[in-house]
Design a protein around this motif. Structure first.
Motif, short mmCIF file in Angstrom:
data_model
loop_
_atom_site.label_atom_id
_atom_site.label_comp_id
_atom_site.label_asym_id
_atom_site.label_seq_id
_atom_site.Cartn_x
_atom_site.Cartn_y
_atom_site.Cartn_z
N PHE A 194 88.33 28.73 3.74
CA PHE A 194 87.77 29.40 4.92
C PHE A 194 87.56 28.39 6.06
O PHE A 194 87.05 27.30 5.81
CB PHE A 194 86.43 30.06 4.56
CG PHE A 194 85.86 30.91 5.67
CD1 PHE A 194 86.20 32.25 5.76
CD2 PHE A 194 85.02 30.36 6.62
CE1 PHE A 194 85.69 33.03 6.80
CE2 PHE A 194 84.52 31.14 7.66
CZ PHE A 194 84.85 32.47 7.74
N VAL A 217 81.45 30.08 -2.76
CA VAL A 217 81.51 31.34 -2.01
C VAL A 217 81.24 32.46 -2.99
O VAL A 217 81.69 32.42 -4.14
CB VAL A 217 82.89 31.52 -1.33
CG1 VAL A 217 84.01 31.50 -2.34
CG2 VAL A 217 82.92 32.83 -0.55
N ARG A 218 80.47 33.45 -2.56
CA ARG A 218 80.17 34.57 -3.45
C ARG A 218 81.44 35.37 -3.72
O ARG A 218 82.10 35.86 -2.78
CB ARG A 218 79.10 35.48 -2.86
CG ARG A 218 77.73 34.82 -2.79
CD ARG A 218 76.63 35.83 -2.49
NE ARG A 218 76.48 36.81 -3.57
CZ ARG A 218 75.48 37.69 -3.61
NH1 ARG A 218 74.55 37.70 -2.66
NH2 ARG A 218 75.39 38.55 -4.61
N LYS A 220 81.91 38.32 -4.57
CA LYS A 220 81.89 39.70 -4.08
C LYS A 220 82.52 39.83 -2.70
O LYS A 220 83.04 40.88 -2.33
CB LYS A 220 80.47 40.26 -4.07
CG LYS A 220 79.58 39.72 -2.96
CD LYS A 220 78.25 40.48 -2.89
CE LYS A 220 77.42 40.10 -1.67
NZ LYS A 220 76.18 40.88 -1.58
N TYR A 221 82.51 38.74 -1.92
CA TYR A 221 83.05 38.82 -0.56
C TYR A 221 84.57 38.96 -0.55
O TYR A 221 85.15 39.32 0.48
CB TYR A 221 82.62 37.61 0.26
CG TYR A 221 81.15 37.63 0.60
CD1 TYR A 221 80.56 38.76 1.17
CD2 TYR A 221 80.34 36.54 0.35
CE1 TYR A 221 79.21 38.80 1.47
CE2 TYR A 221 78.99 36.55 0.64
CZ TYR A 221 78.42 37.69 1.21
OH TYR A 221 77.08 37.72 1.50
N VAL A 224 85.10 42.48 0.36
CA VAL A 224 84.39 42.98 1.54
C VAL A 224 85.30 42.87 2.75
O VAL A 224 85.74 41.77 3.13
CB VAL A 224 83.09 42.19 1.79
CG1 VAL A 224 82.44 42.62 3.10
CG2 VAL A 224 82.12 42.39 0.63
N SER A 227 85.45 39.96 5.75
CA SER A 227 84.79 38.71 5.32
C SER A 227 85.67 37.49 5.55
O SER A 227 85.17 36.37 5.64
CB SER A 227 84.43 38.79 3.84
OG SER A 227 85.60 38.78 3.03
N GLY A 228 86.98 37.71 5.61
CA GLY A 228 87.91 36.60 5.72
C GLY A 228 88.46 36.14 4.38
O GLY A 228 89.43 35.39 4.33
N TYR A 229 87.83 36.59 3.30
CA TYR A 229 88.26 36.19 1.96
C TYR A 229 89.15 37.22 1.27
O TYR A 229 89.65 36.97 0.18
CB TYR A 229 87.03 35.94 1.08
CG TYR A 229 86.23 34.73 1.46
CD1 TYR A 229 86.68 33.45 1.18
CD2 TYR A 229 85.01 34.86 2.12
CE1 TYR A 229 85.94 32.32 1.53
CE2 TYR A 229 84.27 33.75 2.49
CZ TYR A 229 84.73 32.48 2.18
OH TYR A 229 84.00 31.38 2.55
N GLU A 230 89.37 38.36 1.90
CA GLU A 230 90.09 39.45 1.26
C GLU A 230 91.49 39.05 0.77
O GLU A 230 91.92 39.52 -0.31
CB GLU A 230 90.22 40.67 2.18
CG GLU A 230 88.95 41.07 2.91
CD GLU A 230 88.94 40.52 4.33
OE1 GLU A 230 88.82 39.29 4.46
OE2 GLU A 230 89.07 41.30 5.27
#
Length: 288
Positions: A194, A217-218, A220-221, A224, A227-230
């Motif tokens: 990120f 980083v969690r 769960k994100y 979401v 979030s940028g992590y998808e």
């Protein structure tokens, strides 16, 4: 079974109380660290309580990492202390060495000693703490030594929150250059890139020896929107399913909660097992 790729035990050898350059992290991770502290509250034997959480989560191995920042910040977690700690725990903990790239040949000798004599199993380079980019020429002799010693390297590859260093040092695209020069280098880039997540995915897709460490980083994100992590979820369950490595980064994150969030992601059971155990086992060269 679980392998936690990143944890910091509550014992003196891993104390970070004198790390002023990481002060900003205490603000960013305040809620998460408080949650972690709540699951392993202070007691007469905090380390025993810490181990109980891992026992409950069926953790087979936990990776701990040394760091040598003497040139830049006058601080280190020593290789000898990490090796002694791992030895005292009967093989459950796997130690990575930490050396200072600014020390040149001294760093190379320290790395070889840490692996051949102390029994450490990898190299940890937090580039932003060395104030060096991933592709800085000072790093190259260490990369070559890792290949010679047949050990993996952990590289900080993401935003950092220390305003005493540059964010650019951890940009994933810099790793692409390194891997074209050292295709046999085994790398875990962690945290997962990120705000350059797509960039890191591209580097890992291009280079078969690049893994992505889902740490700090969690989980769960990943599910979401916005979030940028998808992208990690989409590519991590398909073309990169064999290259995602899980770590709690305790005490930044609570151990049980972080594992449960991976288990709750929309992944097949096969992929969950890869993320939580099999990919790390293979990356670390463990018999299985």
């Amino acid at each position: 079974m679980i392998i936690d790729y990143g944890s910091r035990p509550p014992v003196p050898a891993f104390d970070q109380s004198n790390t002023a350059h990481l002060k900003r992290y205490r603000t960013i991770y305040e809620a998460s660290e408080s949650a972690a502290a709540a699951t392993t509250p202070p007691s007469e034997d905090a380390f025993a309580d810490y181990l109980k959480v891992y026992d409950a989560m069926e953790a087979e191995h936990i990776v701990v990492k040394a760091r040598d920042l003497e040139t830049t910040f006058g601080w280190r977690i020593g290789n000898e202390e990490v090796a002694e700690f791992c030895k005292s725990q009967g093989g459950r903990f796997i130690g990575f060495a930490g050396v200072d790239p600014h020390k040149g040949i001294v760093a190379l000798r320290e790395l070889e000693y840490a692996v051949r004599e102390l029994g450490l199993r990898g190299l940890n380079l937090q580039c932003f703490e060395h104030k060096l980019a991933i592709d800085d020429p000072k790093m190259y002799p260490l990369y070559a030594k890792c290949i010679e010693l047949d050990i993996p390297v952990n590289l900080h590859c993401s935003i950092n929150f220390s305003t005493e260093s540059l964010m650019e040092y951890g940009r994933p695209i810099l790793l692409d250059k390194v891997m074209t020069h050292f295709p046999d280098l085994r790398v875990c880039a962690a945290p997962p890139g990120f705000p350059w997540v797509h960039e890191l995915i591209g580097v890992a897709w291009r280079h078969r020896n690049v893994h992505i460490g889902l740490v700090a980083v969690r989980p769960k994100y990943l599910a979401v929107a916005g979030s940028g992590y998808e992208p990690l979820l989409q590519y991590g369950r398909t073309v990169l399913q064999d290259r995602i490595i899980f770590g709690t980064s305790y005490p930044l994150m609570p151990i049980e909660r972080t594992i449960r969030e991976v288990e709750a992601l929309p992944l097949s059971e096969t992929v969950k097992r890869k993320w939580l155990y099999e990919n790390a086992r293979r990356f670390l060269g463990l018999a299985g």
